[in-house]
Design a protein around this motif. Sequence first.
Motif, PDB file in Angstrom:
ATOM      1  N   GLU A 130      51.442  43.305 -30.507  1.00  0.00           N
ATOM      2  CA  GLU A 130      52.681  43.907 -29.830  1.00  0.00           C
ATOM      3  C   GLU A 130      52.775  43.088 -28.583  1.00  0.00           C
ATOM      4  OE1 GLU A 130      49.167  46.288 -28.179  1.00  0.00           O
ATOM      5  OE2 GLU A 130      50.116  45.964 -30.212  1.00  0.00           O
ATOM      6  N   THR A 131      51.713  42.177 -28.031  1.00  0.00           N
ATOM      7  CA  THR A 131      51.527  41.516 -26.716  1.00  0.00           C
ATOM      8  C   THR A 131      52.314  40.138 -27.056  1.00  0.00           C
ATOM      9  OG1 THR A 131      49.507  40.592 -27.045  1.00  0.00           O
ATOM     10  CG2 THR A 131      49.834  42.742 -25.885  1.00  0.00           C
ATOM     11  N   LEU A 132      52.425  39.854 -28.325  1.00  0.00           N
ATOM     12  CA  LEU A 132      52.930  38.299 -28.857  1.00  0.00           C
ATOM     13  C   LEU A 132      54.434  38.339 -28.394  1.00  0.00           C
ATOM     14  CD1 LEU A 132      52.637  35.628 -30.242  1.00  0.00           C
ATOM     15  CD2 LEU A 132      53.046  36.704 -32.164  1.00  0.00           C
ATOM     16  N   LYS A 133      54.760  37.421 -27.532  1.00  0.00           N
ATOM     17  CA  LYS A 133      56.042  37.366 -26.899  1.00  0.00           C
ATOM     18  C   LYS A 133      57.009  36.626 -27.759  1.00  0.00           C
ATOM     19  CE  LYS A 133      54.303  37.402 -22.278  1.00  0.00           C
ATOM     20  NZ  LYS A 133      53.887  36.836 -21.028  1.00  0.00           N
ATOM     21  N   LYS A 134      56.703  35.692 -28.529  1.00  0.00           N
ATOM     22  CA  LYS A 134      57.481  34.911 -29.279  1.00  0.00           C
ATOM     23  C   LYS A 134      56.899  34.779 -30.886  1.00  0.00           C
ATOM     24  CE  LYS A 134      59.760  32.052 -26.080  1.00  0.00           C
ATOM     25  NZ  LYS A 134      59.996  30.504 -25.674  1.00  0.00           N
ATOM     26  N   ASP A 135      57.690  35.476 -31.794  1.00  0.00           N
ATOM     27  CA  ASP A 135      57.209  35.698 -33.258  1.00  0.00           C
ATOM     28  C   ASP A 135      56.956  34.299 -33.869  1.00  0.00           C
ATOM     29  OD1 ASP A 135      57.374  38.340 -32.627  1.00  0.00           O
ATOM     30  OD2 ASP A 135      59.513  38.449 -33.736  1.00  0.00           O
ATOM     31  N   ALA A 136      57.705  33.504 -33.483  1.00  0.00           N
ATOM     32  CA  ALA A 136      57.561  31.987 -34.239  1.00  0.00           C
ATOM     33  C   ALA A 136      56.202  31.468 -33.900  1.00  0.00           C
ATOM     34  CB  ALA A 136      58.830  31.074 -33.535  1.00  0.00           C
ATOM     35  N   TYR A 137      55.343  31.884 -32.717  1.00  0.00           N
ATOM     36  CA  TYR A 137      54.248  31.352 -32.371  1.00  0.00           C
ATOM     37  C   TYR A 137      52.951  31.896 -32.901  1.00  0.00           C
ATOM     38  CZ  TYR A 137      57.000  28.285 -29.533  1.00  0.00           C
ATOM     39  OH  TYR A 137      58.056  26.988 -29.003  1.00  0.00           O
ATOM     40  N   PHE A 138      53.121  33.031 -33.788  1.00  0.00           N
ATOM     41  CA  PHE A 138      51.998  33.724 -34.174  1.00  0.00           C
ATOM     42  C   PHE A 138      50.775  33.100 -34.533  1.00  0.00           C
ATOM     43  CE2 PHE A 138      49.441  35.680 -37.556  1.00  0.00           C
ATOM     44  CZ  PHE A 138      49.085  36.961 -36.845  1.00  0.00           C
ATOM     45  N   LYS A 139      50.913  31.915 -35.484  1.00  0.00           N
ATOM     46  CA  LYS A 139      49.951  31.259 -35.889  1.00  0.00           C
ATOM     47  C   LYS A 139      49.196  30.502 -34.622  1.00  0.00           C
ATOM     48  CE  LYS A 139      48.349  27.979 -39.267  1.00  0.00           C
ATOM     49  NZ  LYS A 139      48.732  26.588 -40.284  1.00  0.00           N
ATOM     50  N   THR A 140      49.717  29.877 -33.703  1.00  0.00           N
ATOM     51  CA  THR A 140      49.514  29.295 -32.407  1.00  0.00           C
ATOM     52  C   THR A 140      48.494  30.209 -31.676  1.00  0.00           C
ATOM     53  OG1 THR A 140      51.208  27.673 -32.555  1.00  0.00           O
ATOM     54  CG2 THR A 140      49.915  27.998 -30.571  1.00  0.00           C
ATOM     55  N   TRP A 141      49.150  31.677 -31.353  1.00  0.00           N
ATOM     56  CA  TRP A 141      48.526  32.656 -30.589  1.00  0.00           C
ATOM     57  C   TRP A 141      47.266  32.971 -31.448  1.00  0.00           C
ATOM     58  CZ3 TRP A 141      48.454  37.846 -32.364  1.00  0.00           C
ATOM     59  CH2 TRP A 141      48.235  38.743 -31.373  1.00  0.00           C
ATOM     60  N   MET A 142      47.199  33.137 -32.693  1.00  0.00           N
ATOM     61  CA  MET A 142      45.976  33.752 -33.436  1.00  0.00           C
ATOM     62  C   MET A 142      44.834  32.445 -33.456  1.00  0.00           C
ATOM     63  SD  MET A 142      45.562  33.930 -37.389  1.00  0.00           S
ATOM     64  CE  MET A 142      45.942  32.509 -37.433  1.00  0.00           C
ATOM     65  N   ILE A 143      45.341  31.163 -33.409  1.00  0.00           N
ATOM     66  CA  ILE A 143      44.161  30.251 -33.395  1.00  0.00           C
ATOM     67  C   ILE A 143      43.655  30.155 -31.865  1.00  0.00           C
ATOM     68  CG2 ILE A 143      43.835  27.702 -33.543  1.00  0.00           C
ATOM     69  CD1 ILE A 143      44.307  28.785 -36.321  1.00  0.00           C
ATOM     70  N   ARG A 144      44.385  30.239 -30.894  1.00  0.00           N
ATOM     71  CA  ARG A 144      44.033  30.373 -29.569  1.00  0.00           C
ATOM     72  C   ARG A 144      42.908  31.560 -29.463  1.00  0.00           C
ATOM     73  NH1 ARG A 144      42.110  27.910 -26.521  1.00  0.00           N
ATOM     74  NH2 ARG A 144      43.714  26.432 -26.976  1.00  0.00           N
ATOM     75  N   ILE A 145      43.351  32.789 -29.924  1.00  0.00           N
ATOM     76  CA  ILE A 145      42.190  33.911 -29.994  1.00  0.00           C
ATOM     77  C   ILE A 145      41.096  33.526 -30.668  1.00  0.00           C
ATOM     78  CG2 ILE A 145      41.878  36.300 -30.636  1.00  0.00           C
ATOM     79  CD1 ILE A 145      44.863  36.715 -30.215  1.00  0.00           C
ATOM     80  N   LEU A 146      40.984  32.668 -31.847  1.00  0.00           N
ATOM     81  CA  LEU A 146      40.025  32.281 -32.823  1.00  0.00           C
ATOM     82  C   LEU A 146      39.374  31.370 -32.001  1.00  0.00           C
ATOM     83  CD1 LEU A 146      38.570  32.074 -35.222  1.00  0.00           C
ATOM     84  CD2 LEU A 146      40.177  30.242 -36.298  1.00  0.00           C
ATOM     85  N   ILE A 147      39.639  30.415 -31.296  1.00  0.00           N
ATOM     86  CA  ILE A 147      38.940  29.490 -30.319  1.00  0.00           C
ATOM     87  C   ILE A 147      38.278  30.036 -29.391  1.00  0.00           C
ATOM     88  CG2 ILE A 147      39.398  27.537 -28.848  1.00  0.00           C
ATOM     89  CD1 ILE A 147      41.274  26.561 -30.521  1.00  0.00           C
ATOM     90  N   ASN A 148      38.678  31.152 -28.745  1.00  0.00           N
ATOM     91  CA  ASN A 148      38.158  32.030 -27.828  1.00  0.00           C
ATOM     92  C   ASN A 148      37.100  32.707 -28.457  1.00  0.00           C
ATOM     93  OD1 ASN A 148      39.768  31.078 -25.779  1.00  0.00           O
ATOM     94  ND2 ASN A 148      41.276  32.842 -25.917  1.00  0.00           N
ATOM     95  N   GLN A 149      37.040  33.223 -29.712  1.00  0.00           N
ATOM     96  CA  GLN A 149      36.007  33.880 -30.241  1.00  0.00           C
ATOM     97  C   GLN A 149      35.156  33.018 -30.342  1.00  0.00           C
ATOM     98  OE1 GLN A 149      35.572  37.149 -30.797  1.00  0.00           O
ATOM     99  NE2 GLN A 149      37.835  37.507 -29.956  1.00  0.00           N
ATOM    100  N   CYS A 150      35.174  31.790 -30.912  1.00  0.00           N
ATOM    101  CA  CYS A 150      34.016  30.710 -31.142  1.00  0.00           C
ATOM    102  C   CYS A 150      33.337  30.242 -29.955  1.00  0.00           C
ATOM    103  CB  CYS A 150      35.007  29.486 -31.961  1.00  0.00           C
ATOM    104  SG  CYS A 150      35.482  29.674 -33.434  1.00  0.00           S
ATOM    105  N   LYS A 151      34.132  30.366 -28.797  1.00  0.00           N
ATOM    106  CA  LYS A 151      33.604  29.880 -27.652  1.00  0.00           C
ATOM    107  C   LYS A 151      32.469  31.018 -27.373  1.00  0.00           C
ATOM    108  CE  LYS A 151      37.003  26.965 -25.498  1.00  0.00           C
ATOM    109  NZ  LYS A 151      37.644  26.942 -24.334  1.00  0.00           N
ATOM    110  N   ASP A 152      32.888  32.332 -27.540  1.00  0.00           N
ATOM    111  CA  ASP A 152      31.913  33.371 -27.302  1.00  0.00           C
ATOM    112  C   ASP A 152      30.579  33.312 -28.277  1.00  0.00           C
ATOM    113  OD1 ASP A 152      33.596  34.290 -25.217  1.00  0.00           O
ATOM    114  OD2 ASP A 152      34.617  36.118 -26.581  1.00  0.00           O
ATOM    115  N   ILE A 153      30.931  32.935 -29.329  1.00  0.00           N
ATOM    116  CA  ILE A 153      29.739  32.991 -30.282  1.00  0.00           C
ATOM    117  C   ILE A 153      28.701  31.666 -29.729  1.00  0.00           C
ATOM    118  CG2 ILE A 153      29.168  32.263 -32.444  1.00  0.00           C
ATOM    119  CD1 ILE A 153      31.497  33.967 -33.671  1.00  0.00           C
TER     120      ILE A 153
END
Length: 169
Positions: free
Chosen positions: A57-80
């Motif tokens: 629900e915090t995603l502002k522009k629906d068209a950018y879902f994949k970009t938003w998700m990949i950004r979260i993934l990259i942050n998860q990778c950095k944490d690992i």
Amino acid sequence: MEELVRKAKRGDSSAFAELIRLCTQSMYRVAWAYLGNDEDAADAISETVLVCYEKIETLKKDAYFKTWMIRILINQCKDILKHRSRIQSKAEMQESAFEDSGYIDCEWKEVLSCLDEKYRIILLLYYTREMDTREIAELLDISRNTVITRLARGRKLLKRELEGGKIYG
């Protein structure tokens, strides 16, 4: 995809599941490029799915879902990667570095670590995953020209670093 995002934002779990199904291969490629093994990639992906589900629900522009998700993934990778480096002491790394066939990969990742993330991820995907610029553009949801520019700039910065200069940017 935007319609699925709208449905998922309204609480439709099957729409969210479909979004994840559509993006799983892209997520795996990015996670593997960062982490280099299936187990850690799977952990990063599962954490990403959970975060995306909880925060869609915090995603502002629906068209950018994949970009938003990949950004979260990259942050998860950095944490690992941070967690991984805390577990393995420098002394252990030095002892096993020359015995381990992954020594070259470690050296490559160390050299790349000083680059800005926007260059590093493209260089990793291009050289370690052997993806072409079109595939990278599609995966990261950016234009092919942006990928080509970042690849060229990343190479130039990498060359400067390997020649003993400092990286700026």
